[in-house]
Motif scaffolding. Structure first.
Motif, PDB file in Angstrom:
ATOM      1  N   SER A 282      32.179  42.829  49.056  1.00 50.47           N
ATOM      2  CA  SER A 282      32.868  41.705  48.445  1.00 50.47           C
ATOM      3  C   SER A 282      33.633  42.180  47.236  1.00 50.47           C
ATOM      4  O   SER A 282      33.081  42.851  46.375  1.00 50.47           O
ATOM      5  CB  SER A 282      31.884  40.655  47.972  1.00 50.47           C
ATOM      6  N   PHE A 283      34.847  41.815  47.201  1.00 46.74           N
ATOM      7  CA  PHE A 283      35.644  42.181  46.039  1.00 46.74           C
ATOM      8  C   PHE A 283      36.010  40.921  45.305  1.00 46.74           C
ATOM      9  O   PHE A 283      36.304  39.894  45.918  1.00 46.74           O
ATOM     10  CB  PHE A 283      36.941  42.850  46.465  1.00 46.74           C
ATOM     11  N   TRP A 284      36.017  41.043  44.065  1.00 47.41           N
ATOM     12  CA  TRP A 284      36.463  39.895  43.276  1.00 47.41           C
ATOM     13  C   TRP A 284      37.890  40.170  42.858  1.00 47.41           C
ATOM     14  O   TRP A 284      38.227  41.260  42.414  1.00 47.41           O
ATOM     15  CB  TRP A 284      35.575  39.697  42.053  1.00 47.41           C
ATOM     16  N   THR A 285      38.666  39.166  43.024  1.00 42.65           N
ATOM     17  CA  THR A 285      40.069  39.323  42.660  1.00 42.65           C
ATOM     18  C   THR A 285      40.463  38.137  41.796  1.00 42.65           C
ATOM     19  O   THR A 285      39.692  37.209  41.625  1.00 42.65           O
ATOM     20  CB  THR A 285      40.971  39.314  43.905  1.00 42.65           C
ATOM     21  N   ILE A 286      41.625  38.223  41.323  1.00 42.21           N
ATOM     22  CA  ILE A 286      42.104  37.121  40.505  1.00 42.21           C
ATOM     23  C   ILE A 286      43.187  36.445  41.314  1.00 42.21           C
ATOM     24  O   ILE A 286      44.059  37.104  41.861  1.00 42.21           O
ATOM     25  CB  ILE A 286      42.683  37.629  39.188  1.00 42.21           C
ATOM     26  N   HIS A 287      43.091  35.216  41.370  1.00 42.33           N
ATOM     27  CA  HIS A 287      44.071  34.525  42.177  1.00 42.33           C
ATOM     28  C   HIS A 287      45.442  34.863  41.643  1.00 42.33           C
ATOM     29  O   HIS A 287      45.685  34.835  40.451  1.00 42.33           O
ATOM     30  CB  HIS A 287      43.861  33.033  42.074  1.00 42.33           C
ATOM     31  N   PRO A 288      46.294  35.186  42.527  1.00 44.17           N
ATOM     32  CA  PRO A 288      47.600  35.632  42.119  1.00 44.17           C
ATOM     33  C   PRO A 288      48.313  34.621  41.259  1.00 44.17           C
ATOM     34  O   PRO A 288      49.075  34.976  40.381  1.00 44.17           O
ATOM     35  CB  PRO A 288      48.347  35.832  43.410  1.00 44.17           C
ATOM     36  N   ASP A 289      48.065  33.438  41.504  1.00 39.23           N
ATOM     37  CA  ASP A 289      48.788  32.469  40.712  1.00 39.23           C
ATOM     38  C   ASP A 289      48.215  32.379  39.320  1.00 39.23           C
ATOM     39  O   ASP A 289      48.828  31.834  38.435  1.00 39.23           O
ATOM     40  CB  ASP A 289      48.713  31.107  41.358  1.00 39.23           C
ATOM     41  N   ALA A 290      47.071  32.868  39.227  1.00 34.62           N
ATOM     42  CA  ALA A 290      46.436  32.773  37.938  1.00 34.62           C
ATOM     43  C   ALA A 290      46.444  34.078  37.178  1.00 34.62           C
ATOM     44  O   ALA A 290      46.198  34.104  35.993  1.00 34.62           O
ATOM     45  CB  ALA A 290      44.995  32.340  38.116  1.00 34.62           C
TER      46      ALA A 290
END
Length: 797
Positions: free
Chosen positions: A327-335
């Motif tokens: 599982s990778f945590w990412t940052i929503h691109p819009d955010a």
DNA sequence: CTATGTAAACAAC
DNA sequence: GTTGTTTACATAG
């Protein structure tokens, strides 16, 4: 509510009142319980450090400069600068002057060119000046290159990483000059460099050293960094004493909690990787590596907090690898604003000092704002500076800087006005609230749908959706209602909710965001209109957003291989903010009016602007709304089409928007008052810039404006045009010019309008503004009914 | 009231 | 045990 079946009543936490008493000032909180563990960290009194005032006094201003006190704004002076003058030096001098005076004296300067338009030098020079202020900030850049790449790797996994880190620490000083180039040279000036991250603990150095130079600290750090992490740990501890000077600092740094919120740190961590994604473990590792406090001092529970934050904030999106195992945590691109530690890190030793100043300053702001938002204001300020404030302070959030132009961006501003306008009904206080709300992303869920999502960002209902969702089934519907009742501004608030919607439950969708919307919309739409009425603002948003989303989202950053996990079930969580649409779109709202003033204090505006701006990084906060942290990303992603035409996303097609915008706005603006100052029509800043600025630049002053995003521009233009009447057309990229130079008055079409700069030494910001030198009517408050700037200042004519 | 931080219960693995 | 989610409460501003 409180009765949760599950929850064991745990009251341990009550920290006690004890502490209150004794406790102290600072961040005592870390060890609330008084757990044994406590490392007695010493809190240094960094606050008090003497700030240097040295420089101040003496500065001289070049001949030809005229400085006059602003007729109505306290601590504000109008500086008329000859066209050929060296703005840079003037800014420096004024900055010094402002600092010297602190909150007690002039700390805001409106710079206007007495003469024509020529703009000599260029941005470069100015930039430098700006940068110079930040000296240290630049330092980090060198490191960044290395950093970037490395970032992605996991510390653990790659032993190498340590090495990389070492690299990170730049010799520090570099100051302004040369090295930076690399980063910047790449192109967007601001961005490029910014993106990469990390300079580890740099901030620490700053904090502790304050006025001194971070050098020692950094060096120290360097050493540390060089050794493998694990080793480091030991060695460090042992070695601490080694370098005398630094040792203490180091300790301090370790013992001190970083001035960043978990959310911010997570962002830093994730953004430090190339792919902008990280596993939980890596996040832990990154944080430990960059903030020793967590490794050595913090209670183990901090990891729980990290997880909690990841789950809580919508901006953090979990993706699973193709195989589903990781599982990778990412940052929503819009955010994602791509904040990185180094971006935030400010060098100048003076953060603290600034901080103090700010506090002092705050009162004023409060007055202006009316008090309520005072807190926020403060926060905002803090953020602007990006400085890591004391831990608990607002600054906690990710510090975002809004440089100058941001005002344009702010959506909130618009809204506010509108609200005011229409809402005449609303009480002032309400208005304020609404403004606040803006910042937050509405997390709400469906229920609100009734409300209107439209309102969208600005007003965003601040509240957490929690109310709404809370009760799953049955209540849902009812709740919305409730909300309305409860909150006055609901309308305003409401819109977000809709957007937010989280229904997500459906796992089926890969893309979490998109899916959600549709449903939501349907619901919402109906209500929308009604809502709109209430809040003029709303209308646009809803639909648009969705679209945006889809579009935006679509370009997921390359996660192709991974699957995004649908959002958490949303519903209920109290805080989770869903992305909503980022308000970004709405720059529309932005409104100019608020404009320029930010630096000034626009009374009314401040709150909004700042908040919205702030960003925090946390976008959440504001802006965009949904995410606390900096969201604006959207803009960036938007296709940068060559066509300036607007990006679909941004502008709200809705017919209504314009209408609402204009009218209300116009009025509002007048109300706002500020005086002759108006935001520049031309969007000199593109959204992006703003974004960038937001996030990154350490230096407030930095002017470099990158490319203007069409979107913003368009929007901004629109906005502007409406109220101000200026024609949007002019704006195109030309605006970009980075130079701080005062744009010649002539730029704007309207002759009466002239661009100027506002230097706020309290906030360490430089903003562009539009001055209506011929203005006499509306702004009477400031100048007086009959006065106009031109009258007041002959040179302007 | 909001944003954040903490602690803990739970659920899946 | 780890990871993720969610609830509840604490606290500062």
């Amino acid at each position: 509510m409180r009765t949760s079946p599950r929850r064991p009543l745990i009251l341990k936490r009550r920290k006690l009142s004890l502490q209150d008493g004794s406790a102290s000032n600072s961040p005592a909180r870390d060890e609330p319980d008084g757990e044994s563990k406590g490392v007695p960290k010493q809190e240094h009194s960094r606050e008090d450090k003497p700030r240097d005032r040295v420089e101040c006094g003496a500065q001289k201003f070049p001949a030809g400069i005229k400085i006059i006190n602003h007729p109505t704004m306290p601590n504000t002076q109008v500086v008329i600068i000859p066209p050929d003058a060296d703005i840079q030096s003037i800014i420096e001098a004024l900055t010094a002057k402002g600092r010297e005076c602190g909150s007690n004296g002039p700390n805001k300067f409106i710079l206007i060119s007495s003469g024509g338009s020529s703009r000599p030098t260029g941005s470069a020079a100015t930039q430098q000046t700006l940068q110079s202020k930040d000296e240290t900030s630049t330092a980090t850049k060198g490191a960044r290159a290395a950093d970037c790449q490395g970032g992605e790797k996991n510390l653990k996994q790659n032993p190498n990483k340590t090495v990389e880190r070492a690299v990170l620490w730049p010799p520090h000083v570099n100051s302004i000059g040369g090295q930076e180039q690399e980063g910047n040279s790449s192109g967007d000036a601001t961005n490029s460099g910014l993106n990469n991250s990390l300079t580890n603990i740099q901030w620490l150095g700053k904090m502790s050293s304050d006025g001194l130079g971070p050098c020692t600290v950094k060096q120290e750090m360097e050493k540390e960094n060089q050794t493998p992490v694990q080793e480091r740990i030991k060695t460090e501890e042992d070695s601490i004493p080694a370098t005398a000077t630094s040792s203490s600092l180091w300790q301090d740094s370790i013992s001190e909690r970083p001035p960043y919120s978990y959310m911010a740190m997570i962002q830093f961590a994730i953004n430090s990787t190339e792919k902008k994604r990280m596993t939980l473990k890596d996040i832990y590792a990154w944080i430990e590596d960059h903030f020793p406090y967590f490794r050595y001092v913090a209670k183990p529970g901090w990891k729980n907090s990290i997880r909690h934050n990841l789950s809580l904030h919508d901006m953090f999106v979990r993706e699973t690898s193709a195989n589903g195992k990781i599982s990778f945590w990412t940052i929503h691109p819009d955010a994602n604003r791509y904040l990185t530690l180094d971006q935030v890190f400010k060098v100048s030793g003076s953060w603290e000092g600034k901080q103090v100043q700010q506090k002092r300053h705050i009162p004023e702001l409060q007055k202006n704002t009316g008090g309520n938002s005072s807190n926020k204001t403060e926060l905002q300020n803090a953020r602007r500076k990006m400085k890591p404030l004391l831990p608990r302070v607002s600054s906690y959030l990710v510090p975002i800087q809004f440089p100058v132009s941001q005002p344009l961006i702010l959506q909130s501003s618009l809204k506010v006005p509108q609200a005011m306008a229409q809402g005449a009904s609303l009480s002032g206080s309400e208005v304020i609230r609404s403004s606040k709300r803006v910042r937050i992303a509405p997390k709400v869920s469906v229920l609100p749908s009734t409300e209107e999502p439209s309102s969208f960002l600005p007003t965003g209902p601040v509240k957490e959706k929690s109310h709404c969702d809370e009760r799953p089934p049955p209540f849902a519907p009812s709740q919305p209602v409730k909300e309305n009742n409860s909150q006055p501004g609901e309308a305003l608030a409401s819109f977000p909710a809709a957007l937010c919607i989280k229904e997500e439950k459906e796992d089926s969708y890969p893309d979490k965001w998109l899916p959600s919307f549709p449903p939501v919309l349907s619901i919402k739409e109906e209500p929308v209109q009604s809502d709109e009425e209430t809040g003029l603002l709303l209308p646009v948003p809803c639909v648009k957003r969705e679209k945006h989303f889809t579009v935006l989202k679509s370009p997921p950053r390359g996660v192709s291989d991974t699957v995004i996990i649908k959002r958490r079930k949303m519903g209920r969580s109290r805080r989770k903010q869903h992305l909503v649409l980022p308000c970004s779109e709405e720059p529309v709202l932005v409104l100019p009016e608020s404009c320029g003033s930010d630096s000034f204090r626009l009374a009314s505006d401040l709150p909004f602007l700042q908040e919205s701006q702030s960003l925090e990084l946390s976008c959440s906060q504001e802006e965009g709304g949904p995410f606390k942290t900096p969201v604006k990303e959207m803009f960036c992603k938007l296709p940068v089409s060559s066509t300036p035409s607007k990006v679909p996303t941004a502008t709200p097609p809705m017919g209504s928007p314009d209408s609402w915008r204009l009218a209300p706005i116009a009025k509002e603006s007048s109300e706002l008052d500020f005086s002759p100052v108006r935001t520049p029509q031309v969007p000199f800043t593109s959204l992006q810039e703003n974004l960038d600025l937001l996030g990154f630049n350490s230096t407030p002053l930095k002017n470099s404006f990158d490319s203007p995003r069409q979107l913003l521009q368009t929007e901004s233009n629109d906005m502007v045009s409406g109220p101000l009447t200026s024609s949007p057309a002019s704006n195109p990229e030309s605006t970009k010019q980075s130079s701080p130079k005062l744009p010649a008055s002539g730029q704007t079409e309207n002759q009466s309008l002239m661009e100027g700069l506002v230097l706020d030494t309290m906030n360490n910001s430089l903003s562009k503004i539009l001055l209506d030198i011929s203005f006499s009517g509306l702004e009477d408050d400031i100048l007086g009914p009959e006065m106009s700037w031109s009258q007041f200042i002959p040179e302007l004519r």
